[in-house]
Design a protein around this motif. Structure first.
Motif, PDB file in Angstrom:
ATOM      1  N   VAL A  26       0.849  -1.192   0.000  1.00 27.50           N
ATOM      2  CA  VAL A  26       0.000   0.000   0.000  1.00 27.50           C
ATOM      3  C   VAL A  26       0.883   1.239   0.000  1.00 27.50           C
ATOM      4  N   LEU A  27       0.687   2.107  -0.985  1.00 19.61           N
ATOM      5  CA  LEU A  27       1.382   3.391  -1.079  1.00 19.61           C
ATOM      6  C   LEU A  27       0.525   4.462  -0.427  1.00 19.61           C
ATOM      7  N   THR A  28       1.109   5.265   0.470  1.00 11.08           N
ATOM      8  CA  THR A  28       0.384   6.382   1.069  1.00 11.08           C
ATOM      9  C   THR A  28       1.201   7.661   0.943  1.00 11.08           C
ATOM     10  N   ILE A  29       0.479   8.773   0.745  1.00 13.61           N
ATOM     11  CA  ILE A  29       1.090  10.094   0.585  1.00 13.61           C
ATOM     12  C   ILE A  29       0.327  11.057   1.480  1.00 13.61           C
ATOM     13  N   GLY A  30       1.043  11.948   2.155  1.00 16.72           N
ATOM     14  CA  GLY A  30       0.417  12.965   2.992  1.00 16.72           C
ATOM     15  C   GLY A  30       0.801  14.353   2.546  1.00 16.72           C
ATOM     16  N   ARG A  31       0.291  15.328   3.252  1.00 21.54           N
ATOM     17  CA  ARG A  31       0.684  16.717   2.966  1.00 21.54           C
ATOM     18  C   ARG A  31       2.140  16.937   3.358  1.00 21.54           C
ATOM     19  N   THR A  32       2.513  16.389   4.505  1.00 23.99           N
ATOM     20  CA  THR A  32       3.879  16.521   4.995  1.00 23.99           C
ATOM     21  C   THR A  32       4.463  15.133   5.229  1.00 23.99           C
ATOM     22  N   GLY A  33       5.776  15.072   5.334  1.00 26.19           N
ATOM     23  CA  GLY A  33       6.436  13.798   5.556  1.00 26.19           C
ATOM     24  C   GLY A  33       6.694  13.050   4.266  1.00 26.19           C
ATOM     25  N   THR A  34       7.560  12.064   4.337  1.00 24.47           N
ATOM     26  CA  THR A  34       7.931  11.272   3.167  1.00 24.47           C
ATOM     27  C   THR A  34       6.880  10.212   2.883  1.00 24.47           C
ATOM     28  N   PRO A  35       6.414  10.063   1.627  1.00 24.13           N
ATOM     29  CA  PRO A  35       5.478   8.988   1.298  1.00 24.13           C
ATOM     30  C   PRO A  35       6.006   7.630   1.743  1.00 24.13           C
ATOM     31  N   GLN A  36       5.078   6.724   2.054  1.00 28.56           N
ATOM     32  CA  GLN A  36       5.432   5.440   2.621  1.00 28.56           C
ATOM     33  C   GLN A  36       4.768   4.302   1.850  1.00 28.56           C
ATOM     34  N   VAL A  37       5.475   3.183   1.745  1.00 26.02           N
ATOM     35  CA  VAL A  37       4.899   1.931   1.248  1.00 26.02           C
ATOM     36  C   VAL A  37       4.845   0.956   2.418  1.00 26.02           C
ATOM     37  N   TRP A  38       3.651   0.391   2.639  1.00 28.24           N
ATOM     38  CA  TRP A  38       3.437  -0.514   3.774  1.00 28.24           C
ATOM     39  C   TRP A  38       3.189  -1.920   3.259  1.00 28.24           C
ATOM     40  N   ASP A  39       3.833  -2.886   3.890  1.00 26.17           N
ATOM     41  CA  ASP A  39       3.656  -4.296   3.556  1.00 26.17           C
ATOM     42  C   ASP A  39       2.698  -4.909   4.584  1.00 26.17           C
ATOM     43  N   PRO A  40       1.458  -5.250   4.192  1.00 20.66           N
ATOM     44  CA  PRO A  40       0.510  -5.813   5.170  1.00 20.66           C
ATOM     45  C   PRO A  40       0.983  -7.114   5.796  1.00 20.66           C
TER      46      PRO A  40
ATOM     47  N   THR B 111       4.105  -8.013   6.678  1.00 20.85           N
ATOM     48  CA  THR B 111       5.153  -7.842   7.687  1.00 20.85           C
ATOM     49  C   THR B 111       4.941  -6.629   8.576  1.00 20.85           C
ATOM     50  N   GLY B 112       4.097  -5.691   8.124  1.00 23.84           N
ATOM     51  CA  GLY B 112       3.909  -4.448   8.859  1.00 23.84           C
ATOM     52  C   GLY B 112       5.036  -3.455   8.681  1.00 23.84           C
ATOM     53  N   VAL B 113       5.959  -3.736   7.756  1.00 22.25           N
ATOM     54  CA  VAL B 113       7.135  -2.889   7.557  1.00 22.25           C
ATOM     55  C   VAL B 113       6.788  -1.721   6.644  1.00 22.25           C
ATOM     56  N   PHE B 114       7.293  -0.523   6.996  1.00 22.04           N
ATOM     57  CA  PHE B 114       7.138   0.676   6.176  1.00 22.04           C
ATOM     58  C   PHE B 114       8.453   0.961   5.447  1.00 22.04           C
ATOM     59  N   THR B 115       8.338   1.396   4.190  1.00 25.33           N
ATOM     60  CA  THR B 115       9.492   1.818   3.407  1.00 25.33           C
ATOM     61  C   THR B 115       9.259   3.238   2.923  1.00 25.33           C
ATOM     62  N   ALA B 116      10.179   4.142   3.262  1.00 27.93           N
ATOM     63  CA  ALA B 116      10.054   5.527   2.809  1.00 27.93           C
ATOM     64  C   ALA B 116      10.411   5.616   1.327  1.00 27.93           C
TER      65      ALA B 116
END
Length: 795
Positions: free
Chosen positions: A386-400, A402-407
């Protein structure tokens, strides 16, 4: 060239006689003198411009004093002329145009032509009365045009939040008023419109004139009444708009020995029996003149017609604040109000709380877990991440898994862009953020390798656009505002890396229009406006009107979803409604039809289609202001296409409104996150996952193998040990959600035959019913329990 009258020299060049040269020079001098006189005459008469001249004046030529309808373009253009000190026209001078009162100019900056003229077209703002536009050249006095805007539907002021009913003289109102500018149909008028508060027979202090924000709202912050004890009412007014009067305010002189309670945080507006409120109430104990009192004052909560569980009496801290921690309502389904009391203080009542009994079939939420950013944009990728983007901060990819986030740092600021998945699995992101209201023209791609690339840009920037994948793999980009915060009215079509404009389809649309690929290959804009439309992308493009909504106030920030092949559900929106409508685009003359209403009015909600074909509604706010988080709805609801009815399900913990997002995961659960990063709401850097009731019914069927790619109309093999028990095969396009709309998801059932070891499934026959790209394939048994999906590519 002058001709020689002599012979030829040894070099072969003409060698003129001296007398001939003198005559020739005389003729040349006379010719140059006459040319100079003619040139001076032309300049003095103003017939041509001198590119070296310096602009000395800007003069109005035409377009002043027109009359037109609010929100419409004036029939005549505005024209000015730039001249130098000698009255000659000056070309190439930049003129800056600015509309006052919410109107807009087609081009905010233009250059004067060779005749010194500059021309623009003016669209009036939404407020009736006199409006103005200024034309400015650096170091020169501005020229001002005026026009009279005539109302269509009568614009009005609406009190979205009343001021406090009781006030202390000289002290700021505990509850400050919020006013909304309404065009008469429920739509906001826009930003920059001044609203003034006044009162008779008393004094009003604080900031009494406030301009509306981009959502048409005016929030006063420090108004205070001063005067004799008695009853007063505030009056709110704006130019050309029908004013409004508040309810009665009882004013009393301050007394230090008085005591009062103020609710600073309301309890959740929906609750489950015996479950602690997701949002616990917070109060403050004050003196009569508005000063917080100290620690040790006991405040007690009570309720009529039900029972309160948890600690019902809490003492104030040193700042006079009282925080309840585990209050819960126990009782029958219904609407309740909490009452708070303290010694020597009048009791105060909470806002309404809807209590619903929750059964085992209501689904289940996980506890909130941390998310590195506010997930304003959420896209399910072909690899299940899952790719997520916000107004601030670095976009993240989440692996359901493992629960691991990748910037994944981006090459551009992609907040408030539009997005769709391409046939090859890349995410196309159209537009982006410069500042609020100002959009980037960028086309940006996110690869499955978790890298970014940039493509050929669009003709204009876009902020709040919608991107829709078409049957041929093209992506249509609609609406938004550009680098100058002007509405982008011409759709653009991305096709294999290039972008073209649909110049024949010039139309102003609201931000993030809810658009869908229709079965006939056109683009259907389902809202939020009452009038729906079809867009043909053939040639230069063209629009045609579709059916009008039954709900006549517009569904801004409502949610829409294609819940079946060519069928759309549209629910919620406005400020606010619980109503919902459906339409079947397969019909020859489709019309909107009422379906069941939700239990809760919602805007900023999310609609997510489930493997069963049911639709899940999550989050949203129920108030009459843009994003009133005190009215956040926690209970999920599920709509049945078979019955048209909604069922109330379990409640989430976190209040989520504007900028919340939801997508369906391949395991059949729904990821829900976001809220905040704007509109003054808390930034929710967390997520929750909802397991719909079908995951609590029993063992799931299993897909042991399925192809990675399938062609249109082809039959393909799906292996499952439960082949004989399978009753449905569902196909759901990967989600791409933002701003209360999933721009990518759509659902349909596939036909199949079963044998001992698996299923033979038939792929969709038309790309207009399943645009090329990646889909989740589910198999379901007779209990409507879905398998974990296999992600396949259809092309």
């Amino acid at each position: 060239m002058l001709q020689s009258e002599a012979g030829v020299s040894r070099s072969g060049m003409s060698n003129p006689h001296p007398l001939t040269m003198i005559r020739s020079h005389r003729r040349l001098a006379l010719w140059l003198a006459s040319l100079a006189i003619a040139t001076v005459s032309l300049y003095c008469n103003g017939d041509i411009s001198d590119p070296q001249a310096h602009p000395a004046s800007i003069a109005m030529v035409s377009g002043d004093g027109q009359t037109g309808a609010v929100g419409q373009s004036l029939p005549e253009p505005l024209v000015v002329r730039i001249e130098d000190a000698q009255g000659r026209p000056v070309a190439g001078v930049g003129i800056l145009w600015k509309a006052e009162g919410g109107g807009s100019i087609a081009e905010s900056s233009v250059l004067s032509g060779s005749d010194g003229l500059a021309t623009v077209h003016w669209s009036l703002g939404q407020v009736a009365g006199e409006q103005s536009v200024t034309a400015t050249v650096t170091d020169l006095p501005a020229v001002s045009f005026t026009a009279t805007a005539q109302a269509g539907d009568s614009p009005q002021l609406v009190i979205a939040r009343e001021p406090s009913a009781n006030a202390i003289s000289g002290a700021p109102l505990v509850q400050q008023p919020i006013i909304r500018l309404d065009d008469g149909t429920g739509e906001a008028l826009g930003s920059g419109i001044p609203v003034t508060a006044s009162v008779e027979h008393a004094a009003l202090t604080g900031t009494i004139t406030v301009k509306s924000d981009e959502y048409g709202e005016v929030a006063f912050t420090n108004l205070a009444l001063s005067g004799s004890d008695g009853s007063y009412a505030l009056t709110f007014s704006a130019p050309g708009v029908t004013g409004v009067r508040s309810g009665a305010i009882t004013l009393a002189t301050a007394s230090a020995d008085q005591r009062q309670l103020v609710i600073t945080t309301q309890p959740s507006n929906s609750a489950q029996g015996g479950v602690a409120f997701a949002q616990q109430p917070v109060l403050r104990v004050e003196s009569g003149d508005g000063q917080p009192l100290g620690a040790g004052i006991a405040v007690t909560a009570s309720v009529t017609g039900a029972t309160l569980a948890g600690a019902v009496t809490v003492q104030s801290d040193a700042s006079g604040e009282v925080r309840f921690g585990d209050l819960a309502l126990v009782g029958g389904d219904g609407v309740y109000h909490l009452t708070f009391s303290a010694p020597d203080a009048p009791s105060i009542e909470s806002a309404a709380i809807t209590l619903a009994t929750v059964s085992a079939s209501a689904g289940q939420w996980t506890q909130p877990f941390a998310w590195p950013i506010v997930a304003v944009h959420m896209v399910l990728l072909p690899d299940g991440h899952v790719l997520t983007i916000g107004r601030t901060g670095t976009p993240q990819v989440w692996d359901p898994a493992t629960g691991v986030f990748t910037a994944v740092p981006t090459p551009a600021w992609l907040f408030c862009a539009g997005h769709a998945l391409l046939p090859d699995g890349r995410v196309l992101i159209a537009g982006g953020h410069i500042t609020d209201g100002h959009g980037l023209p960028n086309i940006t791609y996110f690869e499955t390798s978790e890298t970014w690339t940039s493509g050929a840009p669009m003709a204009r920037g876009r902020w709040y656009p919608t991107a829709t994948t078409m049957g041929n793999g093209d992506v249509v980009v609609l609406a938004g505002t550009d680098q100058d915060s002007l509405d982008v009215t011409i759709p653009e079509v991305w096709s294999n890396g290039s972008v073209r404009q649909l110049s024949g389809a010039d139309l102003t649309l609201p931000w993030y229009p809810r658009s869908f690929l229709a079965p006939n290959g056109s683009l259907f804009v389902a809202g939020p406006t009452i009038q729906t439309r079809f867009l043909s992308t053939s040639g230069a493009g063209s629009w045609s009107n579709g059916p009008r909504h039954l709900y006549d106030k517009g569904r801004n920030y409502g949610a829409a979803v294609m819940y079946d092949d060519g069928k759309i559900l549209y629910a919620g929106g406005a400020m606010t409604t619980n109503t919902a409508e459906v339409i079947d685009l397969n019909q020859t003359n489709p019309t909107w039809q009422w379906t069941g209403s939700m239990a809760f009015a919602r805007r900023h909600l999310n609609l997510t289609v489930l493997p069963t074909g049911e639709v899940l509604a999550t989050s949203g706010v129920a108030g009459t202001t843009f994003d009133d988080m005190s009215t956040a709805v926690h209970a999920a609801e599920m709509w049945s296409p078979a019955t048209g009815e909604w069922t109330t399900l379990a409640s989430a913990t976190v209040s989520r409104g504007y900028h919340s997002t939801s997508v369906l995961l391949p395991d059949g659960r729904v990821l829900h996150a976001g809220s905040g990063n704007g509109a003054g709401a808390p930034d929710e850097r967390n997520a929750e996952i909802f397991s719909p009731p079908y995951l609590l019914r029993g063992p799931r069927p299993e897909i042991t193998s399925a192809p990675l790619e399938v062609h249109y109309g082809a039959q393909f093999r799906v292996e499952t040990p439960q082949a004989g028990a399978i009753t449905h095969v569902s196909l759901i396009r990967l989600g791409a959600a933002t701003h209360a709309f999933d721009q990518n998801q759509r659902f349909q059932r596939l036909t199949f035959t079963a044998d001992a070891s698996g299923l033979t499934v038939t792929a969709p026959s038309s790309s207009n019913r399943a645009p090329p790209g990646h889909y989740m394939l589910f198999v379901l048994n007779a209990s409507d329990i879905p398998s974990i999906a296999k992600i396949i590519r259809i092309f």
